[in-house]
Design a protein around this motif. Structure first.
Motif, PDB file in Angstrom:
ATOM      1  N   LYS A  28       0.847  -1.201   0.000  1.00  0.00           N
ATOM      2  CA  LYS A  28       0.000   0.000   0.000  1.00  0.00           C
ATOM      3  C   LYS A  28       0.884   1.254   0.000  1.00  0.00           C
ATOM      4  O   LYS A  28       0.672   2.191  -0.780  1.00  0.00           O
ATOM      5  CB  LYS A  28      -0.903  -0.031   1.240  1.00  0.00           C
ATOM      6  CG  LYS A  28      -1.987   1.010   1.225  1.00  0.00           C
ATOM      7  CD  LYS A  28      -3.092   0.638   2.224  1.00  0.00           C
ATOM      8  CE  LYS A  28      -4.226   1.643   2.173  1.00  0.00           C
ATOM      9  NZ  LYS A  28      -4.002   2.863   2.837  1.00  0.00           N
ATOM     10  N   LYS A  29       1.896   1.233   0.863  1.00  0.00           N
ATOM     11  CA  LYS A  29       2.780   2.399   0.984  1.00  0.00           C
ATOM     12  C   LYS A  29       3.519   2.665  -0.340  1.00  0.00           C
ATOM     13  O   LYS A  29       3.544   3.779  -0.844  1.00  0.00           O
ATOM     14  CB  LYS A  29       3.781   2.134   2.118  1.00  0.00           C
ATOM     15  CG  LYS A  29       4.664   3.310   2.452  1.00  0.00           C
ATOM     16  CD  LYS A  29       5.402   3.064   3.775  1.00  0.00           C
ATOM     17  CE  LYS A  29       6.396   4.164   4.085  1.00  0.00           C
ATOM     18  NZ  LYS A  29       7.625   4.089   3.342  1.00  0.00           N
ATOM     19  N   LYS A  30       4.083   1.599  -0.900  1.00  0.00           N
ATOM     20  CA  LYS A  30       4.832   1.762  -2.151  1.00  0.00           C
ATOM     21  C   LYS A  30       3.920   2.257  -3.273  1.00  0.00           C
ATOM     22  O   LYS A  30       4.307   3.083  -4.089  1.00  0.00           O
ATOM     23  CB  LYS A  30       5.455   0.423  -2.577  1.00  0.00           C
ATOM     24  CG  LYS A  30       6.789   0.152  -1.921  1.00  0.00           C
ATOM     25  CD  LYS A  30       7.404  -1.085  -2.538  1.00  0.00           C
ATOM     26  CE  LYS A  30       8.643  -1.505  -1.781  1.00  0.00           C
ATOM     27  NZ  LYS A  30       9.849  -1.406  -2.577  1.00  0.00           N
ATOM     28  N   THR A  31       2.712   1.714  -3.310  1.00  0.00           N
ATOM     29  CA  THR A  31       1.787   2.113  -4.368  1.00  0.00           C
ATOM     30  C   THR A  31       1.508   3.612  -4.278  1.00  0.00           C
ATOM     31  O   THR A  31       1.561   4.328  -5.286  1.00  0.00           O
ATOM     32  CB  THR A  31       0.456   1.326  -4.237  1.00  0.00           C
ATOM     33  OG1 THR A  31       0.765  -0.053  -4.272  1.00  0.00           O
ATOM     34  CG2 THR A  31      -0.496   1.650  -5.349  1.00  0.00           C
ATOM     35  N   GLU A  32       1.237   4.080  -3.065  1.00  0.00           N
ATOM     36  CA  GLU A  32       0.941   5.507  -2.884  1.00  0.00           C
ATOM     37  C   GLU A  32       2.154   6.366  -3.214  1.00  0.00           C
ATOM     38  O   GLU A  32       2.025   7.458  -3.745  1.00  0.00           O
ATOM     39  CB  GLU A  32       0.483   5.783  -1.440  1.00  0.00           C
ATOM     40  CG  GLU A  32      -0.883   5.208  -1.094  1.00  0.00           C
ATOM     41  CD  GLU A  32      -2.008   5.771  -1.974  1.00  0.00           C
ATOM     42  OE1 GLU A  32      -1.935   6.949  -2.364  1.00  0.00           O
ATOM     43  OE2 GLU A  32      -2.945   5.007  -2.275  1.00  0.00           O
ATOM     44  N   LYS A  45      -0.334  -2.279  -7.747  1.00  0.00           N
ATOM     45  CA  LYS A  45      -0.480  -3.145  -6.575  1.00  0.00           C
ATOM     46  C   LYS A  45      -0.406  -4.615  -7.025  1.00  0.00           C
ATOM     47  O   LYS A  45       0.257  -5.441  -6.410  1.00  0.00           O
ATOM     48  CB  LYS A  45      -1.841  -2.831  -5.939  1.00  0.00           C
ATOM     49  CG  LYS A  45      -2.114  -3.504  -4.642  1.00  0.00           C
ATOM     50  CD  LYS A  45      -3.344  -2.846  -3.982  1.00  0.00           C
ATOM     51  CE  LYS A  45      -3.913  -3.731  -2.915  1.00  0.00           C
ATOM     52  NZ  LYS A  45      -4.960  -4.636  -3.348  1.00  0.00           N
ATOM     53  N   LYS A  46      -1.050  -4.895  -8.146  1.00  0.00           N
ATOM     54  CA  LYS A  46      -1.043  -6.273  -8.683  1.00  0.00           C
ATOM     55  C   LYS A  46       0.391  -6.709  -9.037  1.00  0.00           C
ATOM     56  O   LYS A  46       0.760  -7.860  -8.807  1.00  0.00           O
ATOM     57  CB  LYS A  46      -1.952  -6.345  -9.922  1.00  0.00           C
ATOM     58  CG  LYS A  46      -2.104  -7.716 -10.548  1.00  0.00           C
ATOM     59  CD  LYS A  46      -3.150  -7.659 -11.666  1.00  0.00           C
ATOM     60  CE  LYS A  46      -3.548  -9.017 -12.190  1.00  0.00           C
ATOM     61  NZ  LYS A  46      -2.677  -9.565 -13.210  1.00  0.00           N
ATOM     62  N   THR A  47       1.190  -5.782  -9.591  1.00  0.00           N
ATOM     63  CA  THR A  47       2.573  -6.178  -9.942  1.00  0.00           C
ATOM     64  C   THR A  47       3.301  -6.651  -8.690  1.00  0.00           C
ATOM     65  O   THR A  47       4.045  -7.627  -8.724  1.00  0.00           O
ATOM     66  CB  THR A  47       3.403  -5.012 -10.562  1.00  0.00           C
ATOM     67  OG1 THR A  47       3.586  -3.979  -9.601  1.00  0.00           O
ATOM     68  CG2 THR A  47       2.799  -4.460 -11.815  1.00  0.00           C
TER      69      THR A  47
END
Ligand code: SF4
Ligand code: MSK
Length: 646
Positions: A28-32, A45-47
């Motif tokens: 979640k953090k990385k995605t944001e 997120k899927k990757t």
């Protein structure tokens, strides 16, 4: 492989990152942190959940980046090196080059690379006009005959003859300018005479397109250029040959062949992929290929074949600038920009990605190997290991396109429905603002636009162009800067990946005037247009040159006197360096969001951010914070207004 025109180069593997290292919180953090776009977030997120490697992962692995390379003081130009200037008593390379020279040479090399890339693309488009005009490329036709004639007239060609003959002569006249002996190009004459005079005095008026690029490569050889400022001036001259030459030809002749863009509605973001269709994405830059793919996909036999294998039809989607070309002219939906290219594949819903050249990650085939997607390369300049290769020429493009589409359809049953993730809610966008379309919307002249600028309702215009770059959160720079500028009543025009970022954020909808200042809201509201206008692909930065040239002529001033500015908040490409250089050379100051690799030479930094202004009345700023960049650009626009007594 049954067809002899298809070659599978080599097989490649799916590149994986250890997914088990990532907890849901970390994902979640990385995605944001990585992207601002909601549709990209879902697939990104899927990757991470599936462990599919992306450019963001490779960027992390590259940290910390080399400080010598980052500041431009490393050189591997010859076999006496490689050399790094490490400070202390190690401040010269083996040949004696100091930081100023090494940095300037590296920058000139970058500009020449960018100018060559655009101009080679332009040459291929003009070559297609030549073959079309001679009847050697029967799948193509001249779509915008009035524009062909306007251009031919500009080149002094008799237009009272059959269209094919006019097209042939125009193509020959343009191709001649790549190495012309005339010592000058035709299209810089579109600018006000007073601007051209400044360019002549500054020694940045290009003598031919190729000559400036070749001379740049000559000057970076050890023992040729030794004066850093000379090298930088040569870079500007080479870039002017791109902006007012190669790129401008690419844009103008693409319009002649495929139609000048008109204002239309379309959809953008990863949500444009469809569950029940064969999905094919077109990625790269050159519309010569993609226009034929569109033609082939529309053939009834292709649609029937798709239905025969259980799909409802064929869904073509664009990526990067090939996508921008199709979006502007045909309203083909756009799946995303530079940092979305791996994500399109990771949706698991893409049967085929067809690429031409530029900005294509060489690992796309590795990403594709994690799914059922086939990648097809089409240019001898850009073969990709692991891709299928269908060489495209103007003579064979339609036939080859049919073969590719058949293969994509046959790949549809291989899709794994359980692995498919297509984000909801594709965003609507209004696109297609060529200069001609803007003029038409204003009743046949740009005068009403000039009038609202002179009256102060609109304070000025800003161009936001360029790429994405993992050095900055995906799309954050573009969207934030555009929002800040329209708030200040500055009309924004965009090309390239910047335009896709803002389209995905809904800024290319007329409704987005709610975020604009009072004056801009009134002007765009009455015209029912958005405050952020989509002007096309990266070569279409030349459309913005045409826009400012025409506005300056109408106002009776030089380009550098106009209340305008440019920005490339997330640039990565050498093409963006060339674009920024020809904007500054033309008189439009540019704010870069990413620092070029020049800080190892304070003299080069000073030249580009200060000294150059004395010669061309424009300069570079570097400001990574888009809010501060907006303030800088707005102050500059207000200063130009004051100088014009507005
Ligand atoms: Fe070193 Fe000079 Fe050769 Fe560059 S050109 S690698 S600085 S010796
Ligand atoms: S595609 S050059 S990332 S704009 Fe033109 Fe985008 Fe930059 Fe490539």
């Amino acid at each position: 492989m049954t067809d002899e025109r298809v070659t599978e180069i080599i097989s490649v593997e799916c590149l994986r990152v250890p997914a088990e290292e990532l907890t849901p919180e970390k994902i979640k953090k990385k995605t944001e942190e990585r992207t601002m776009d909601e549709s990209s977030k879902q697939v990104l997120k899927k990757t991470m959940e599936e462990g599919v490697e992306t450019a963001w992962d490779r960027f992390e692995k590259q940290q910390p980046m080399c400080k010598f390379c980052s500041t431009g003081v490393s050189c591997q130009r010859c076999a006496m090196g490689p050399c790094r200037l490490m400070g202390g008593d190690r401040v010269r390379g083996v040949c004696g080059a100091d930081a100023d020279l090494i940095v300037a040479r590296n920058l000139l090399d970058q500009i020449a690379t960018g100018a060559a890339s655009h101009s080679d693309h332009g040459r291929e488009v003009v070559d297609t006009l030549l073959k079309t005009s001679r009847g050697e490329a029967p799948s193509y036709s001249i779509t915008d005959v009035p524009k062909l004639k306007r251009l031919a007239k500009e080149y002094g060609i008799d237009i009272e003859r059959p269209v094919g003959k006019v097209g042939e002569d125009l193509a020959e006249a343009m191709l001649e300018e790549f190495g012309t002996l005339k010592g000058e190009l035709q299209m810089p004459k579109r600018a006000p005479e007073e601007s051209v005079k400044i360019w002549k005095e500054a020694n940045i008026l290009p003598r031919s397109i190729d000559r400036e690029i070749v001379e740049s490569m000559h000057r970076v050889h050890m023992g040729v250029g030794a004066e850093f400022s000379d090298m930088l001036v040569q870079g500007m001259r080479a870039s002017m040959g791109d902006g007012w030459g190669g790129s401008m030809m690419g844009t103008e002749i693409s319009d002649v062949l495929f139609g000048t863009p008109t204002i239309r509605r379309s959809k953008v973001n990863l949500g444009v992929l469809k569950h029940d269709h064969v999905n094919i994405s077109l990625h790269g830059h050159n519309p010569v290929l993609s226009e034929m793919v569109v033609k082939a996909a529309g053939l009834p036999e292709m649609q029937e074949k798709a239905k025969g294998l259980g799909a409802k039809g064929i869904n073509l989607v664009g990526l990067c600038c090939t996508g921008n070309e199709l979006l502007m002219r045909k309203g083909i939906h756009q799946a995303g920009n530079h940092m979305d290219q791996e994500l399109v594949i990771t949706t698991g819903a893409l049967e085929m990605m067809i690429v031409d050249y530029q900005c294509i990650f060489p690992t796309l085939t590795n990403t594709a190997a994690c799914f059922h997607t086939k990648v097809v390369s089409t240019s001898p300049k850009s073969k990709i290991p692991g891709s299928l290769y269908f060489e495209i020429t103007p003579e064979n493009a339609l036939e080859q396109s049919k073969h590719m589409i058949k293969m994509a359809i046959e790949n549809y049953p291989n899709r794994e429905p359980k692995r498919v993730l297509i984000p909801d809610h594709p965003m609507d966008a209004m696109v297609g603002f060529s200069v001609e379309a803007i003029r038409d919307a204003l009743g046949g002249s740009l005068k009403p636009l000039l009038d609202v600028v002179l009256s102060g309702k609109v304070r000025g215009c800003a161009a936001i162009v360029g790429c994405n770059n993992p050095h900055i959160k995906h799309d954050f720079g573009h969207i934030t800067l555009a929002k800040e500028l329209i708030k200040r009543d500055i009309l924004v025009v965009e090309t390239g990946c910047a335009s896709i970022a803002c389209a995905k954020a809904g800024l290319m909808l007329p409704e987005s005037i709610k975020d604009a200042g009072k004056g801009l809201k009134e002007v765009c509201g009455s015209l029912k247009i958005p405050p952020v206008l989509h002007m096309g692909s990266c070569v279409d930065c030349s459309r913005i040159l045409n826009l400012v040239a025409e506005l300056a002529r109408l106002a009776g001033v030089r380009i550098d006197q106009l209340p305008v500015a440019g920005a490339a908040p997330e640039w990565y490409s050498p093409k963006a360096v060339a674009i920024a250089s020809y904007y500054v050379g033309s008189g439009v100051s540019v704010c870069l969001g990413i620092m070029p690799k020049i800080t190892g030479s304070p003299n080069v930094v000073r030249f580009l951010t200060q000294d150059v202004e004395a010669a061309v009345n424009a300069k570079f700023w570097v400001e990574p914070d888009p809010r501060k960049a907006a303030a800088l650009m707005s102050d500059h626009i207000e200063m130009k207004r004051k100088d014009l007594n507005l």
